[in-house]
Design a protein around this motif. Structure first.
Motif, PDB file in Angstrom:
ATOM      1  N   ARG A 191      -5.872   2.666  15.584  1.00 57.39           N
ATOM      2  CA  ARG A 191      -7.007   2.140  14.814  1.00 57.39           C
ATOM      3  C   ARG A 191      -6.762   2.190  13.317  1.00 57.39           C
ATOM      4  N   ALA A 192      -5.846   3.054  12.852  1.00 52.44           N
ATOM      5  CA  ALA A 192      -5.484   3.119  11.436  1.00 52.44           C
ATOM      6  C   ALA A 192      -4.103   2.497  11.247  1.00 52.44           C
ATOM      7  N   ASP A 193      -3.807   2.105  10.022  1.00 51.58           N
ATOM      8  CA  ASP A 193      -2.505   1.515   9.696  1.00 51.58           C
ATOM      9  C   ASP A 193      -1.582   2.504   8.994  1.00 51.58           C
ATOM     10  N   ILE A 194      -2.178   3.419   8.221  1.00 51.96           N
ATOM     11  CA  ILE A 194      -1.420   4.421   7.479  1.00 51.96           C
ATOM     12  C   ILE A 194      -2.133   5.757   7.617  1.00 51.96           C
ATOM     13  N   CYS A 195      -1.347   6.816   7.781  1.00 52.16           N
ATOM     14  CA  CYS A 195      -1.893   8.168   7.830  1.00 52.16           C
ATOM     15  C   CYS A 195      -1.269   8.953   6.682  1.00 52.16           C
ATOM     16  N   VAL A 196      -2.109   9.637   5.909  1.00 52.49           N
ATOM     17  CA  VAL A 196      -1.642  10.398   4.755  1.00 52.49           C
ATOM     18  C   VAL A 196      -2.013  11.861   4.950  1.00 52.49           C
ATOM     19  N   LEU A 197      -1.043  12.759   4.769  1.00 57.62           N
ATOM     20  CA  LEU A 197      -1.309  14.193   4.808  1.00 57.62           C
ATOM     21  C   LEU A 197      -1.538  14.653   3.374  1.00 57.62           C
ATOM     22  N   LEU A 198      -2.700  15.257   3.144  1.00 51.39           N
ATOM     23  CA  LEU A 198      -3.081  15.749   1.821  1.00 51.39           C
ATOM     24  C   LEU A 198      -3.153  17.267   1.853  1.00 51.39           C
ATOM     25  N   GLN A 199      -2.785  17.908   0.754  1.00 48.99           N
ATOM     26  CA  GLN A 199      -2.927  19.353   0.656  1.00 48.99           C
ATOM     27  C   GLN A 199      -3.393  19.689  -0.749  1.00 48.99           C
ATOM     28  N   GLY A 200      -4.553  20.339  -0.841  1.00 50.83           N
ATOM     29  CA  GLY A 200      -5.127  20.707  -2.126  1.00 50.83           C
ATOM     30  C   GLY A 200      -6.513  21.286  -1.921  1.00 50.83           C
ATOM     31  N   THR A 201      -7.267  21.368  -2.995  1.00 50.17           N
ATOM     32  CA  THR A 201      -8.641  21.845  -2.889  1.00 50.17           C
ATOM     33  C   THR A 201      -9.519  20.735  -2.340  1.00 50.17           C
ATOM     34  N   ILE A 243       0.837  -1.196   0.000  1.00 49.17           N
ATOM     35  CA  ILE A 243       0.000   0.000   0.000  1.00 49.17           C
ATOM     36  C   ILE A 243       0.879   1.255   0.000  1.00 49.17           C
ATOM     37  N   MET A 244       1.942   1.251   0.796  1.00 48.74           N
ATOM     38  CA  MET A 244       2.846   2.406   0.842  1.00 48.74           C
ATOM     39  C   MET A 244       3.403   2.689  -0.559  1.00 48.74           C
ATOM     40  N   GLU A 245       3.800   1.660  -1.285  1.00 48.15           N
ATOM     41  CA  GLU A 245       4.328   1.840  -2.642  1.00 48.15           C
ATOM     42  C   GLU A 245       3.249   2.364  -3.587  1.00 48.15           C
ATOM     43  N   SER A 246       2.031   1.842  -3.471  1.00 45.29           N
ATOM     44  CA  SER A 246       0.925   2.322  -4.311  1.00 45.29           C
ATOM     45  C   SER A 246       0.637   3.792  -4.041  1.00 45.29           C
ATOM     46  N   LEU A 247       0.642   4.180  -2.773  1.00 38.45           N
ATOM     47  CA  LEU A 247       0.347   5.563  -2.411  1.00 38.45           C
ATOM     48  C   LEU A 247       1.443   6.518  -2.877  1.00 38.45           C
ATOM     49  N   LYS A 248       2.699   6.080  -2.854  1.00 36.16           N
ATOM     50  CA  LYS A 248       3.805   6.935  -3.275  1.00 36.16           C
ATOM     51  C   LYS A 248       3.684   7.327  -4.745  1.00 36.16           C
ATOM     52  N   LYS A 249       2.994   6.527  -5.535  1.00 39.62           N
ATOM     53  CA  LYS A 249       2.802   6.831  -6.958  1.00 39.62           C
ATOM     54  C   LYS A 249       1.767   7.923  -7.167  1.00 39.62           C
ATOM     55  N   LYS A 250       0.943   8.196  -6.158  1.00 40.87           N
ATOM     56  CA  LYS A 250      -0.123   9.200  -6.250  1.00 40.87           C
ATOM     57  C   LYS A 250       0.345  10.481  -5.553  1.00 40.87           C
ATOM     58  N   ARG A 251       1.399  11.085  -6.045  1.00 42.84           N
ATOM     59  CA  ARG A 251       2.080  12.165  -5.327  1.00 42.84           C
ATOM     60  C   ARG A 251       1.515  13.564  -5.546  1.00 42.84           C
ATOM     61  N   LYS A 252       0.501  13.761  -6.373  1.00 44.60           N
ATOM     62  CA  LYS A 252       0.073  15.123  -6.705  1.00 44.60           C
ATOM     63  C   LYS A 252      -0.247  15.955  -5.465  1.00 44.60           C
ATOM     64  N   ILE A 253      -1.125  15.494  -4.600  1.00 50.05           N
ATOM     65  CA  ILE A 253      -1.466  16.287  -3.413  1.00 50.05           C
ATOM     66  C   ILE A 253      -1.048  15.599  -2.113  1.00 50.05           C
ATOM     67  N   LEU A 254      -0.410  14.430  -2.201  1.00 44.36           N
ATOM     68  CA  LEU A 254       0.095  13.761  -1.007  1.00 44.36           C
ATOM     69  C   LEU A 254       1.366  14.451  -0.545  1.00 44.36           C
ATOM     70  N   LYS A 255       1.376  14.878   0.702  1.00 41.29           N
ATOM     71  CA  LYS A 255       2.561  15.542   1.249  1.00 41.29           C
ATOM     72  C   LYS A 255       3.392  14.587   2.099  1.00 41.29           C
ATOM     73  N   GLU A 256       2.728  13.672   2.804  1.00 45.01           N
ATOM     74  CA  GLU A 256       3.431  12.707   3.651  1.00 45.01           C
ATOM     75  C   GLU A 256       2.611  11.436   3.762  1.00 45.01           C
ATOM     76  N   ILE A 257       3.307  10.311   3.857  1.00 47.70           N
ATOM     77  CA  ILE A 257       2.673   9.011   4.059  1.00 47.70           C
ATOM     78  C   ILE A 257       3.364   8.371   5.255  1.00 47.70           C
ATOM     79  N   LEU A 258       2.589   8.059   6.293  1.00 51.12           N
ATOM     80  CA  LEU A 258       3.176   7.548   7.529  1.00 51.12           C
ATOM     81  C   LEU A 258       2.513   6.241   7.950  1.00 51.12           C
TER      82      LEU A 258
END
Length: 79
Positions: A37-47, A17-32
């Motif tokens: 209760r969650a396994d991955i936290c993603v920081l998004l910045q955009g509209t 999943i981390m590798e899949s998410l890294k390919k979607k970099r347009k508005i993803l700022k960080e992937i942790l």
């Protein structure tokens, strides 16, 4: 606008999943990868539309079980 997306995934799929998410970099700022209760936290910045479309894209990944999106709000604390 910023948002946090909490992602729950199927067991043992964190690296994939981390590798899949890294390919979607347009508005993803960080992937942790996180604990709790969650396994991955993603920081998004955009509209709002960009964030919404990105979360919809996340749900197309079959190893993702669920998402929870936390949208940043501006609060006047009166200080």
């Amino acid at each position: 606008m910023r948002a946090l997306c909490l992602i729950t995934i199927k067991p043992g799929k964190t690296d994939n999943i981390m590798e899949s998410l890294k390919k979607k970099r347009k508005i993803l700022k960080e992937i942790l990868p996180v604990t709790g209760r969650a396994d991955i936290c993603v920081l998004l910045q955009g509209t709002m539309d960009e964030i919404n479309n990105m979360v919809i894209d996340f749900k197309k990944i079959k190893e993702i079980v669920s998402t929870e999106t936390l949208i940043e709000v501006e609060v006047n604390m009166g200080w």
